[in-house]
Design an enzyme around this catalytic site. Structure first.
Site, PDB file in Angstrom:
ATOM      1  N   GLY A 141     -39.018 -21.121  10.675  1.00  0.00           N
ATOM      2  CA  GLY A 141     -38.059 -21.216  10.372  1.00  0.00           C
ATOM      3  C   GLY A 141     -38.230 -22.249   9.096  1.00  0.00           C
ATOM      4  O   GLY A 141     -39.282 -22.643   8.788  1.00  0.00           O
ATOM      5  N   CYS A 172     -45.310 -22.957  13.516  1.00  0.00           N
ATOM      6  CA  CYS A 172     -45.223 -23.407  11.747  1.00  0.00           C
ATOM      7  C   CYS A 172     -43.799 -24.111  12.172  1.00  0.00           C
ATOM      8  O   CYS A 172     -44.248 -25.632  13.031  1.00  0.00           O
ATOM      9  CB  CYS A 172     -44.286 -22.357  10.879  1.00  0.00           C
ATOM     10  N   TYR A 173     -42.252 -23.918  12.424  1.00  0.00           N
ATOM     11  CA  TYR A 173     -41.304 -24.914  12.666  1.00  0.00           C
ATOM     12  C   TYR A 173     -41.546 -25.894  13.842  1.00  0.00           C
ATOM     13  O   TYR A 173     -41.970 -26.446  14.566  1.00  0.00           O
ATOM     14  CB  TYR A 173     -39.546 -24.318  11.928  1.00  0.00           C
ATOM     15  N   HIS A 181     -49.812 -19.119  10.714  1.00  0.00           N
ATOM     16  CA  HIS A 181     -48.496 -17.621  11.312  1.00  0.00           C
ATOM     17  C   HIS A 181     -49.357 -16.626  11.957  1.00  0.00           C
ATOM     18  O   HIS A 181     -50.043 -16.812  11.053  1.00  0.00           O
ATOM     19  CB  HIS A 181     -47.676 -17.245   9.636  1.00  0.00           C
ATOM     20  N   GLU A 212     -48.788 -14.876  13.448  1.00  0.00           N
ATOM     21  CA  GLU A 212     -48.331 -13.081  13.901  1.00  0.00           C
ATOM     22  C   GLU A 212     -48.940 -12.472  12.709  1.00  0.00           C
ATOM     23  O   GLU A 212     -48.561 -11.092  12.638  1.00  0.00           O
ATOM     24  CB  GLU A 212     -47.078 -13.019  14.231  1.00  0.00           C
ATOM     25  N   ASP A 257     -35.302   8.502  16.562  1.00  0.00           N
ATOM     26  CA  ASP A 257     -34.120   7.837  17.339  1.00  0.00           C
ATOM     27  C   ASP A 257     -33.816   8.949  18.473  1.00  0.00           C
ATOM     28  O   ASP A 257     -34.247   8.769  19.918  1.00  0.00           O
ATOM     29  CB  ASP A 257     -33.558   7.105  16.936  1.00  0.00           C
ATOM     30  N   LYS A 282     -39.605   0.701  16.389  1.00  0.00           N
ATOM     31  CA  LYS A 282     -39.840   1.339  15.662  1.00  0.00           C
ATOM     32  C   LYS A 282     -41.046   2.345  16.516  1.00  0.00           C
ATOM     33  O   LYS A 282     -41.385   3.186  16.366  1.00  0.00           O
ATOM     34  CB  LYS A 282     -39.538   1.507  14.378  1.00  0.00           C
TER      35      LYS A 282
END
Ligand code: XMP
Length: 514
Positions: free
Chosen positions: A58, A85-86, A172, A174, A230, A369
């Site tokens: 964050g 992180c945060y 991070h 990710e 979609d 997606k």
């Protein structure tokens, strides 16, 4: 709202840039994950009973008043927690450690030094590079924690308390730049949490089918197909669940890409045997657009006509109580935060009027997606639909600057077909190139073709890289590709004598021209 899942990970969002990415990484490990606001109550967490909790990054500092916090009882739930992180700083701060503002932050790639691999960094090799983006750093660990790793400006870059099941990383894991990021998630999800890898395409489809059946019972359901991925995947999924109870309506506005209407009809009628009502409404759209040049007015006319036509068609299905919508997970998390200025009034098949008396079936509400595409492939939808680039609801009308006519639609459609063919032939990375298409400007220029003077339209080539269409950069397409597109468009499309390339990013421009 949701059915019970055996393994679910909650990602508590502290305003992170990467919360969605965290959720996706977890899903890539075949564990269902869901993003929730960091203010979620302990009772709500208990009711969901997640297998694990991830505290996201964050933008705030834990040391400023008003920084987002959590109920410290979260640490007593006995649910494994990973702070990123945060989230890592919050763990340190809440449990009695110290977070300070260092001399300089760390941004970008940093070498990680493993001091004691423990559980979270198990198997991570010494030469590992991690992605950092922080100003504050944890400078003293809370009691009971072991230091796992450090970096030059983050003395406590990773730490853990396996007894209490609490793990924290300042970097991070990710993002792709953390080269062994996958291993941290693997350690956490597989070895520490022991989450079942049950979130697979097969399980998603099975679960969606059960849910749709339970939801709609014997009622009829209608779906507005647009040809996009979609609504197509949503329709195919609903059809797999309830068969003949599904009725699809496809409004051919005359503003679709080359072959799009035919692909929709062929796929849904012939391949799936779905009851599809195809309405050729092009005359109504062209009549409505005659003489109109203002982009917003064009969008409004198209949106309204679409709704009226769909309404009239839907009213013929007297027993239909449900309407299928292809809403995706990012739309669900982002809705409600829409305070941004209106740049363009978007029209899509989801923009149907509220006074229509239908309950919604949204089988893709929990999916990203890329997951929707994987499901589409699994359900047997053709590549042309599954891998089709995003296309605006108002279609080619917003790719013709100024007044729309049949003649101009034909020009831009023919040019667009060439762009699509050449881009596909060039084998570029599908994920990097977000959109590539032709735009027709309302001007003409002089040229010379076969010793004759020409006075014709230019085609503007637009190709952008983006991950979410919120921002985009113009794609550095190879010169050879640009050359092929240019020569083919001028040679093959009557009425065009020039091709130009749009080299503007978004912002300041938008992706579409209108
Ligand atoms: P802009 O032009 O605003 O486009 O940068 C962002 C993305 O949205 C698509 N787009 C639309 N999609 N209905 C849609 O469903 C619309 O009216 C519409 N207008 C633009 C555009 O193609 C790009 O991917």
């Amino acid at each position: 709202m949701y059915t019970a899942r055996s393994s679910r990970v909650l990602v508590l969002d502290f305003g992170a840039q990467y919360a969605q990415l965290i959720a996706r990484r977890i899903r890539e490990h075949h564990v269902y994950s869901e993003i929730v606001h960091h203010g979620i109550s302990i009772e709500a967490i208990r009711a969901i009973a997640p297998k694990a909790i991830v505290l996201s990054g964050g933008p705030k500092s834990v040391n400023v008043p008003g920084a987002p916090r959590i109920d410290p009882k979260i640490f007593e739930l006995g649910i494994p927690i990973l702070g990123i992180c945060y989230g890592a700083q919050l763990i340190a701060d809440e449990l009695g450690g110290e977070v300070s503002r260092g001399e300089s932050g760390e941004y970008g790639k940093v070498q990680l030094r493993i001091l004691n691999a423990g559980e979270i960094a198990n198997g991570v090799t010494e030469d590992s590079v991690v992605w950092m983006s922080h100003f504050d750093a944890v400078t003293r660990l809370p009691r009971g924690f072991t230091l796992v790793a450090s970096t030059p400006d983050a003395p406590c870059a990773a730490f853990e308390d396996p007894q209490r099941g609490i793990y924290a990383v300042q970097f991070h894991p990710e993002v792709e730049h953390t080269d062994q990021g996958w291993k941290f998630f693997d350690n956490f999800l597989r070895k520490i949490v022991r989450a079942e890898p049950s979130w697979t395409n097969f399980s998603i489809i099975e679960e969606a089918i059960e849910r749709i059946k339970a939801e709609v019972g014997e009622s009829d359901v209608i779906c507005a197909l647009s040809g996009g991925v979609d609504s197509s995947v949503a329709a195919a999924l609903v059809h797999r669940a309830i068969g003949d109870q599904l009725h699809c309506v496809f409004v051919d506005t005359g503003l679709m890409r080359f072959g799009e209407a035919e692909t929709v009809e062929r796929t849904f009628t012939e391949q799936f045997g779905i009851d599809l009502r195809s309405i050729d409404a092009s005359k109504r759209f062209f009549d409505g657009l005659a003489g109109v040049t203002d982009p917003e007015a064009k969008r409004k006319i198209i949106g309204e006509n679409f709704i009226r036509i769909f309404e009239a068609s839907a009213s013929e299905f007297k027993d239909a109580k449900y309407l299928v919508q292809g809403t995706l997970y990012p739309d669900v998390i982002e809705s409600g935060t829409g305070t941004a200025a209106r740049i363009k009034s978007h029209h899509n098949v989801g923009g149907l009027p509220e006074d229509m008396d239908f309950a919604l079936v949204e089988p893709l509400r929990e999916l990203f997606k890329d997951e929707v595409r994987a499901i589409g492939e699994e359900l047997g939808l053709p590549d042309e639909i599954v891998w089709r680039q995003p296309f605006p609801g108002p279609g080619l009308a917003v790719r013709i600057v100024g007044e729309v006519s049949r003649e101009k639609v034909e020009i831009v459609r023919a040019a667009d077909k060439i762009v699509a063919e050449e881009v596909s032939r060039a084998n570029l990375d599908k994920r990097a190139l977000w959109q590539s298409f032709a735009v027709l400007a309302d001007i003409r220029s002089v040229g010379v073709m076969g010793d004759e003077r020409s006075y014709a339209y230019p085609i503007i080539l637009r190709a952008v890289e983006s991950s979410d269409a919120m921002t985009a950069d113009w794609a550095r397409l190879p010169y050879e590709l640009l050359e092929r597109i240019s020569s083919r468009v001028v040679a093959e499309v009557p009425g065009v004598n020039r091709v130009v390339y749009d080299i503007t990013s978004k912002p300041p421009a938008t992706i579409e021209w209108e």
